[in-house]
Design an enzyme around this catalytic site. Structure first.
Site, short mmCIF file in Angstrom:
data_model
loop_
_atom_site.label_atom_id
_atom_site.label_comp_id
_atom_site.label_asym_id
_atom_site.label_seq_id
_atom_site.Cartn_x
_atom_site.Cartn_y
_atom_site.Cartn_z
N HIS A 22 110.92 30.66 17.71
CA HIS A 22 111.42 29.96 16.51
C HIS A 22 112.03 30.94 15.52
O HIS A 22 113.11 30.70 14.98
CB HIS A 22 110.27 29.25 15.77
CG HIS A 22 109.62 28.11 16.51
ND1 HIS A 22 108.26 28.01 16.63
CD2 HIS A 22 110.14 27.02 17.13
CE1 HIS A 22 107.96 26.89 17.28
NE2 HIS A 22 109.09 26.28 17.61
N LYS A 46 101.08 13.77 17.40
CA LYS A 46 101.08 14.96 18.27
C LYS A 46 99.76 15.73 18.18
O LYS A 46 99.61 16.76 18.82
CB LYS A 46 102.24 15.89 17.89
CG LYS A 46 103.54 15.55 18.62
CD LYS A 46 104.47 16.76 18.69
CE LYS A 46 105.63 16.53 19.63
NZ LYS A 46 106.50 17.72 19.71
N ARG A 91 115.73 26.33 25.24
CA ARG A 91 115.11 27.34 26.08
C ARG A 91 115.69 27.31 27.47
O ARG A 91 116.38 28.19 27.89
CB ARG A 91 113.59 27.13 26.13
CG ARG A 91 112.92 27.67 24.91
CD ARG A 91 111.53 27.15 24.78
NE ARG A 91 111.52 25.73 24.51
CZ ARG A 91 110.49 25.08 24.05
NH1 ARG A 91 109.37 25.70 23.85
NH2 ARG A 91 110.57 23.80 23.79
N SER A 129 104.87 26.60 21.48
CA SER A 129 103.65 26.53 20.67
C SER A 129 102.47 26.08 21.54
O SER A 129 101.36 26.59 21.41
CB SER A 129 103.82 25.54 19.51
OG SER A 129 104.89 25.93 18.69
N1 LIG Z 1 110.92 29.84 22.64
C1 LIG Z 1 111.86 29.14 22.01
N2 LIG Z 1 113.10 29.61 21.93
C2 LIG Z 1 114.06 28.90 21.32
N3 LIG Z 1 113.90 27.70 20.76
C3 LIG Z 1 112.67 27.20 20.79
C4 LIG Z 1 111.59 27.87 21.41
N4 LIG Z 1 110.49 27.11 21.28
C5 LIG Z 1 110.87 26.01 20.63
N5 LIG Z 1 112.18 26.05 20.32
C6 LIG Z 1 112.97 25.05 19.62
O1 LIG Z 1 112.56 24.97 18.28
C7 LIG Z 1 112.63 23.64 17.83
C8 LIG Z 1 111.28 23.19 17.32
O2 LIG Z 1 110.37 23.20 18.38
P1 LIG Z 1 108.91 22.59 18.23
O3 LIG Z 1 108.17 23.30 17.16
O4 LIG Z 1 108.31 22.54 19.59
O5 LIG Z 1 109.18 21.15 17.68
P2 LIG Z 1 109.46 19.78 18.44
O6 LIG Z 1 108.19 19.01 18.28
O7 LIG Z 1 110.61 19.18 17.69
O8 LIG Z 1 109.78 20.11 19.87
C9 LIG Z 1 113.14 22.84 19.03
O9 LIG Z 1 114.54 22.76 18.94
C10 LIG Z 1 112.73 23.67 20.21
O10 LIG Z 1 113.59 23.45 21.31
MG LIG Z 2 108.67 21.25 21.29
#
Ligand SMILES: Nc1ncnc2c1ncn2[C@@H]1O[C@H](COP(=O)(O)OP(=O)(O)O)[C@@H](O)[C@H]1O
Ligand SMILES: [Mg+2]
Length: 160
Positions: A22, A46, A91, A129
């Site tokens: 992130h 969630k 990703r 996460s």
């Molecule tokens: N390792 C990573 N590299 C790049 N982008 C990521 C990574 N992990 C999560 N994201 C992106 O960050 C954003 C927020 O992810 P996340 O916290 O999982 O929320 P959500 O519940 O919307 O998926 C999403 O666009 C997700 O694809």
């Molecule tokens: Mg996610």
């Protein structure tokens, strides 16, 4: 620059917790917009490990800038803050189908909103996460995948 002409991008997500993938996306897109607003989704369904307030506070400590929480439709939040660009991270192919659906649905709900995708540094392509929490609570070391501040917060948390 007036608030109206400012290019505000919103990076929405659960960030439960925020990890280095992130943070990499945030650093990459910051120079591209006048303002980047990190928006933490309030979504009890969630079953998050960290409360929205804890997540907002952690992100503020780490990245500064504008960090807010929201619930309901992202496009409505975008209107409220005067933003037209959604930033999301991609990703691997696994993210593609869901992201594609969300982007098109958001566009249908609010045609002014565009979604842009950013690719993280290769080192973080596999980081999520969910995996960070799973590995940490099974006793694995997630140093280097999350900032130290998050590691401390994970360590302070009883195993679920
Ligand atoms: N390792 C990573 N590299 C790049 N982008 C990521 C990574 N992990 C999560 N994201 C992106 O960050 C954003 C927020 O992810 P996340 O916290 O999982 O929320 P959500 O519940 O919307 O998926 C999403 O666009 C997700 O694809
Ligand atoms: Mg996610």
């Amino acid at each position: 620059m007036s608030e109206l002409s400012k290019r505000i991008a919103v990076y929405p997500g659960s960030f439960d917790p925020i990890h280095n993938g992130h943070l990499d996306i945030i650093e990459r897109c910051r120079p591209l917009f006048d303002e980047l607003l990190v928006a933490v989704l309030y979504n009890e369904e969630k079953k998050p490990m960290f409360s929205v307030d804890e997540r907002v506070e952690t992100i503020r400590e780490l990245v500064g800038g504008r960090v807010e929480s929201f619930s309901g439709l992202l496009v409505d939040f975008m209107d409220r803050v005067g933003a037209r660009v959604v930033v999301r991270g991609l990703r691997a192919v696994s993210d593609f189908e869901y992201e594609f659906q969300m982007a098109l649905m958001n566009r249908r709900l609010n045609p002014r909103v565009e979604t842009v995708y950013m690719m993280p540094k290769e080192d973080y392509i596999y980081v999520s996460s969910r995996l960070v929490k799973e590995v940490h609570f099974l006793g694995g070391d997630v140093t280097g995948l999350v900032p130290d501040r998050v590691l401390e917060r994970l360590r302070a948390r009883p195993r679920p």
